[in-house]
Scaffold this motif. Structure first.
Motif, PDB file in Angstrom:
ATOM      1  N   ASP A 123       0.847  -1.182   0.000  1.00  0.00           N
ATOM      2  CA  ASP A 123       0.000   0.000   0.000  1.00  0.00           C
ATOM      3  C   ASP A 123       0.894   1.247   0.000  1.00  0.00           C
ATOM      4  OD1 ASP A 123      -1.580   1.943   2.303  1.00  0.00           O
ATOM      5  OD2 ASP A 123      -2.661   1.278   0.514  1.00  0.00           O
ATOM      6  N   PRO A 124       0.527   2.355  -0.679  1.00  0.00           N
ATOM      7  CA  PRO A 124       1.370   3.553  -0.676  1.00  0.00           C
ATOM      8  C   PRO A 124       1.708   4.071   0.720  1.00  0.00           C
ATOM      9  CG  PRO A 124      -0.285   3.754  -2.378  1.00  0.00           C
ATOM     10  CD  PRO A 124      -0.597   2.491  -1.611  1.00  0.00           C
TER      11      PRO A 124
ATOM     12  N   ALA B 278       3.503   3.870  -9.197  1.00  0.00           N
ATOM     13  CA  ALA B 278       2.701   5.085  -9.072  1.00  0.00           C
ATOM     14  C   ALA B 278       2.269   5.314  -7.631  1.00  0.00           C
ATOM     15  CB  ALA B 278       1.479   4.972  -9.970  1.00  0.00           C
ATOM     16  N   ASN B 279       1.942   6.537  -7.306  1.00  0.00           N
ATOM     17  CA  ASN B 279       1.369   6.939  -6.011  1.00  0.00           C
ATOM     18  C   ASN B 279       2.315   6.794  -4.832  1.00  0.00           C
ATOM     19  OD1 ASN B 279      -1.095   7.422  -7.362  1.00  0.00           O
ATOM     20  ND2 ASN B 279      -1.661   5.281  -7.126  1.00  0.00           N
ATOM     21  N   VAL B 280       3.606   6.716  -5.061  1.00  0.00           N
ATOM     22  CA  VAL B 280       4.561   6.620  -3.948  1.00  0.00           C
ATOM     23  C   VAL B 280       5.662   7.685  -4.084  1.00  0.00           C
ATOM     24  CG1 VAL B 280       4.136   4.190  -3.429  1.00  0.00           C
ATOM     25  CG2 VAL B 280       5.842   4.789  -5.129  1.00  0.00           C
ATOM     26  N   GLU B 281       5.298   8.854  -4.600  1.00  0.00           N
ATOM     27  CA  GLU B 281       6.295   9.900  -4.845  1.00  0.00           C
ATOM     28  C   GLU B 281       6.946  10.382  -3.558  1.00  0.00           C
ATOM     29  OE1 GLU B 281       7.523  10.713  -7.790  1.00  0.00           O
ATOM     30  OE2 GLU B 281       6.166   9.199  -8.586  1.00  0.00           O
TER      31      GLU B 281
END
Length: 156
Positions: A30-31, A69-72
């Motif tokens: 999960d992010p 994606a979604n873990v910047e």
């Protein structure tokens, strides 16, 4: 003369178009979990750096890096931590630190070096430090490390 053919999206009809999700397996975490893992690794790296264990610190942060994606936020924190380790290491110690890494960690380090080089003026990234590490890493891991870092679609 008919010019409407220029307005057609050819990729919509191409069966060989690959989406980003087909290039690699998505990170199963999960992010939120990825960010927590990055924070825990950053704390472990600070502890290793305070003890003078540069190889351990770098090995810790390069183990299972965040990608996808979604873990910047986790990616930026990990990059900051890697840069901290790189800046804290004496240039004479770099070859021994690089030799202590696994081949996978060496490839991941090369990805972070290129990511740091792509961000001029970001944080405390020094081009000379990154180029010094790049030279030593290439000496130890060879040019295959560069090719693997450039062709892997899992971006750090």
């Amino acid at each position: 003369m008919d010019v409407n053919f220029r307005k057609i999206d050819i990729d919509a009809y191409d069966e060989d178009v690959i989406s980003e999700g087909e290039l690699y397996e998505a990170d199963p975490r999960d992010p939120g979990q990825v960010l927590e893992d990055a924070k825990a690794k950053a704390a472990a790296v600070r502890s290793s750096l305070s003890k003078g264990d540069m190889a351990g610190a770098l090995g810790t942060i390069l183990d299972s890096p965040p990608f996808g994606a979604n873990v910047e936020d986790a990616k930026n924190l990990t990059l900051q931590t890697v840069v901290t380790v790189l800046n804290s290491t004496k240039s004479a110690d770099i070859p021994n630190v690089v030799k202590s890494l696994t081949p996978e960690a060496q490839d991941t380090l090369m990805k972070y070096l290129y990511k740091g080089m792509a961000m001029p003026g970001w944080g405390d990234v020094s081009g000379s430090v990154l180029l010094g590490w790049h030279e030593k890493l290439t000496d130890v891991a060879g040019t295959g490390c560069i090719v693997r870092a450039m062709t892997d679609h899992r971006l750090v």
